[in-house]
Design an enzyme around this catalytic site. Structure first.
Site, short mmCIF file in Angstrom:
data_model
loop_
_atom_site.label_atom_id
_atom_site.label_comp_id
_atom_site.label_asym_id
_atom_site.label_seq_id
_atom_site.Cartn_x
_atom_site.Cartn_y
_atom_site.Cartn_z
N SER A 544 0.85 -1.19 0.00
CA SER A 544 0.00 0.00 0.00
C SER A 544 0.88 1.24 0.00
O SER A 544 1.68 1.43 -0.92
CB SER A 544 -0.96 -0.04 1.18
OG SER A 544 -1.99 0.89 1.03
N ASP A 629 -9.53 -4.01 -5.50
CA ASP A 629 -8.98 -3.15 -4.46
C ASP A 629 -9.66 -1.78 -4.49
O ASP A 629 -9.71 -1.12 -5.54
CB ASP A 629 -7.47 -2.98 -4.67
CG ASP A 629 -6.77 -2.41 -3.46
OD1 ASP A 629 -7.41 -1.66 -2.70
OD2 ASP A 629 -5.58 -2.70 -3.29
N HIS A 664 -7.97 -4.96 -1.31
CA HIS A 664 -6.75 -4.42 -0.74
C HIS A 664 -6.08 -5.38 0.24
O HIS A 664 -4.86 -5.41 0.35
CB HIS A 664 -7.08 -3.10 -0.02
CG HIS A 664 -5.88 -2.24 0.24
ND1 HIS A 664 -5.13 -1.68 -0.77
CD2 HIS A 664 -5.31 -1.82 1.40
CE1 HIS A 664 -4.16 -0.96 -0.24
NE2 HIS A 664 -4.23 -1.02 1.07
#
Length: 692
Positions: A544, A629, A664
């Site tokens: 991320s 995501d 995610h």
């Protein structure tokens, strides 16, 4: 060799379709802008992602036996029949447990005593049965213990559906609340719930609704709408169940609006004004609010105020004053004790203050690097504290301490199955001097009999470095597969996190963001210079915003790293932050900057991994993402990989894997996610000749 085999052996090459963007008189050409498809249905894009997956499978096929071994090792260390420590509330003992090979938790309770019959009120495995992806959001039982509300997401877009179940009959209510954040808060009338509705485009939860059980969602009452798109909105209930709150949270401001849980039809009113630069959170104890605040206190302090006077900050009374060298993290107010969690020089301290005698006692922790944080403490009427403890060599433990005698009992320590002894491993906490003189904490762990401080061991270096998030030095059973093969694991507590307090965060955000990258690089250089690792066996990993970190260090110092693991990486910083329709963008202007401002645009452009890709040698790279995501859209890593493949001047490996069902967080379930970790570990081990 068949034609299919030949195709699989060739890395997919993406077409170029120049797309011009201009801001502040500066033009950028994005050859891969076409890869964005918000519907995720474009056949050409899906075919390209499938080709990338096929390429990874083909190129990593020779490591399949190693991947299988690693997966079996990692899942084999997990206790299959496992349960959380039960806690008591409202006449029941509540807990979750797992059975056998099931991926998801079972939620259960026992009335009055733990000897009574178990009541399973929710089995997530049953709910997940027909879905490739499944996430259980909120699980909340009404205050009379009779009605269950729970939320589920089966698309991995974090849009949850809330449903209700009668726990006496087992029957489902007709009520279904869609497009929610998943959070559920019950009022004390046992028929009213509050929830947050999301914008389906930006996925920003911005509307708080009140729902009456047995009615249509169309009739729900909007009780709050957040029109400032830089704010996140949350909901909750105080520990004493007397106050329901809406939490307003942006990078530079945070606070709450409240109502009594006894009067759900009342209007929410601010507990204290929400003002730029002021962040506060709170809990309630009898007639007082206890408030953690940064008002004239950069590292936060604790104050208390009568509930009727909370909006007047001049009435706030210091309980724990501000200290420049101590970061005040959290607190719990019991009837007889105040317990505070704080961090000094990167180490957590839990301090107990007897409210009758004012005597203070700190709990003892002996590891070099550890995490200690509050566990479930549901009521104020207790003289016992539960906290969670873990270190790089100590499996996660739930410990209960008597706040009067300080006798402690380990209620549970995560069991590591198979061949494991914590004494085989050694942890260290060191400080590395960065190029500007700042001391960066680094937590290290290695297996004693596999480690020699002679510069020969491979290094697995992880960091995050954004949002003020502190990545604590916790135990990981899966990490043993690295340590047992001679890897040194390093957790770099770089700026942008909050390991050394609020200043540490501010020194790694906005126009100080470059410190995040240079800290990580300087840690790498120091660890190899100090002979903790071999210079030609260094691996860097981040996900991320940590994937942004990976992209940055690859551009700035590619020669330092043999391999990079970049997971759901935020790499197209300027383009994403220029588009307010992309989820999370507007909330984060105070973290990264707003490209509408020329100075922010130029600074962000100077480190944006996608924009800074150039013709040079790069390390071996494994990139992973999820098609659905909602936090870092799949097209960011997709574009980045295409550009890297076109520009790089080396013949090193570049693999890109997309989980077509996940978002995610990667694969759902407690075992499935280890497939992805096994791939990463095998990728690195293969590069240093470890094949078993």
């Amino acid at each position: 060799m068949t034609s299919e085999t030949v195709k699989a052996a060739l890395a997919p090459v993406a077409k170029k379709v120049p797309f011009e963007m201009e801001q502040h008189g500066h033009k950028r050409i994005d050859d891969y802008y076409w890869m964005r498809d918000d519907s995720r249905e474009d056949k050409e894009i899906l075919a390209h992602l499938a080709a990338e997956n096929k390429f990874v499978d083909a190129q990593m096929a020779h490591t399949q036996a190693l991947q299988d071994t690693l997966f079996e090792e990692m899942t084999g260390r997990l206790k299959k029949d496992d349960a959380s420590v039960p806690y008591q509330r409202r006449g029941y003992w509540w807990y979750t447990r797992y059975e056998g090979d099931n991926e998801y938790a079972i939620y259960a309770r026992k009335k009055t005593t733990l000897d009574n019959k178990e009541d399973v009120f929710l089995d997530a495995n049953v709910l997940a049965k027909e879905h490739e992806y499944f996430s259980l959001g909120g699980v909340s039982v009404s205050t009379n213990n009779n009605i269950l509300a729970y939320s589920t997401d089966t698309e991995s877009r974090r849009l949850y559906v809330i449903e209700f179940k009668d726990l006496a009959t087992g029957k489902m209510y007709d009520d279904k609340l869609v497009n929610t954040s998943g959070s559920i808060v019950w009022a004390n009338d046992n028929k009213t719930v509050f929830y947050i509705k999301k914008d389906v485009q930006t996925l920003l939860g911005y509307q708080v609704y009140r729902h009456t059980l047995g009615s249509s969602q169309d009739n729900d009452k909007l009780v709050y709408q957040e029109d400032d798109t830089t704010f996140y909105t949350g909901i909750g209930k105080t520990r004493d169940s007397q106050t329901i709150y809406i939490y307003h949270d942006s990078t530079l401001a945070a606070g709450a609006s409240v109502i009594s849980a006894e009067t759900p039809n009342a209007d929410f009113t601010p507990l204290a004004p929400i003002t730029s630069g002021h962040e506060y959170d709170f809990d309630q104890h009898n007639d007082w609010y206890y408030i953690r605040t940064n008002l004239d206190a950069k590292n936060f302090k604790l104050v208390k105020v009568s509930r009727s006077e909370s909006s007047d900050t001049s009435k706030w009374q210091d309980v724990i004053p501000h200290r420049a060298n101590v970061y005040f993290e959290d607190f719990i107010v019991f009837n007889n004790h105040l317990v505070v969690e704080e961090s000094e020089n990167g180490n957590t301290n839990i301090r107990v203050i007897n409210l009758k005698t004012n005597k203070e006692t700190s709990l003892p922790f002996n590891d070099a690097a550890y995490v200690a944080t509050f566990d479930t403490n549901p009521t104020a009427d207790s003289d016992k504290l539960r906290y969670y403890y873990s270190s790089l060599t100590t499996p996660g433990s739930v410990i209960e301490v008597d706040l009067n005698t300080f006798e402690s009992t380990t209620l549970k320590q995560d069991e590591v199955l198979g061949d494991f002894d914590p004494n085989w491993y050694q942890s260290e906490r060191i400080f590395v001097t960065a190029r500007d003189g700042k001391k960066v904490p680094v937590s290290l762990v290695y297996r004693k009999d596999k480690f020699k401080k002679d510069g020969t061991n491979p290094l697995y270096q992880y960091a995050y470095g954004s949002y003020g998030a502190t990545i604590d030095p916790y135990f990981s059973a899966s990490r043993l597969s690295l340590l047992d093969r001679g890897f040194v694991y390093a957790l770099a507590h770089i700026r942008g996190g909050q390991m050394l307090g609020r200043t540490w965060y501010e020194d790694g955000k906005m126009f100080n963001k470059m410190n995040t990258f240079t800290d990580f690089i300087d840690v790498t250089k120091s660890l190899t210079e100090q002979k903790y690792a071999a210079k030609d066996k260094v691996f860097a990993i981040g996900g991320s915003a940590g994937g942004l970190l990976m992209g940055g260090i690859m551009n700035m110092a590619p020669e330092l790293y043999l391999g990079i693991g970049a997971h759901v990486p935020f790499v197209d910083v300027v383009t994403t932050m220029s588009d307010p329709s992309i989820p999370l963008t507007t909330n984060e202007y105070d973290e990264w900057g707003n490209p509408a401002n020329k100075d922010s645009y130029e600074y962000m452009l100077s480190y944006s991994p996608y924009d800074q890709v150039k013709a040079q040698d790069y390390p071996n790279v494994l990139v992973t993402t999820g098609l659905h995501d909602s936090q870092v859209q799949y097209f960011e890593p997709m574009k980045w990989v295409a550009k890297l493949r076109d520009m790089k001047t080396d013949s090193n490996k570049l693999y890109f894997q997309t989980n077509m069902d996940a978002g995610h967080g990667g694969a759902s379930g407690r075992f499935r996610r280890y497939k992805e970790l096994a791939l990463e570990y095998a990728f690195f081990m293969d590069l240093v000749g470890i094949n078993k």
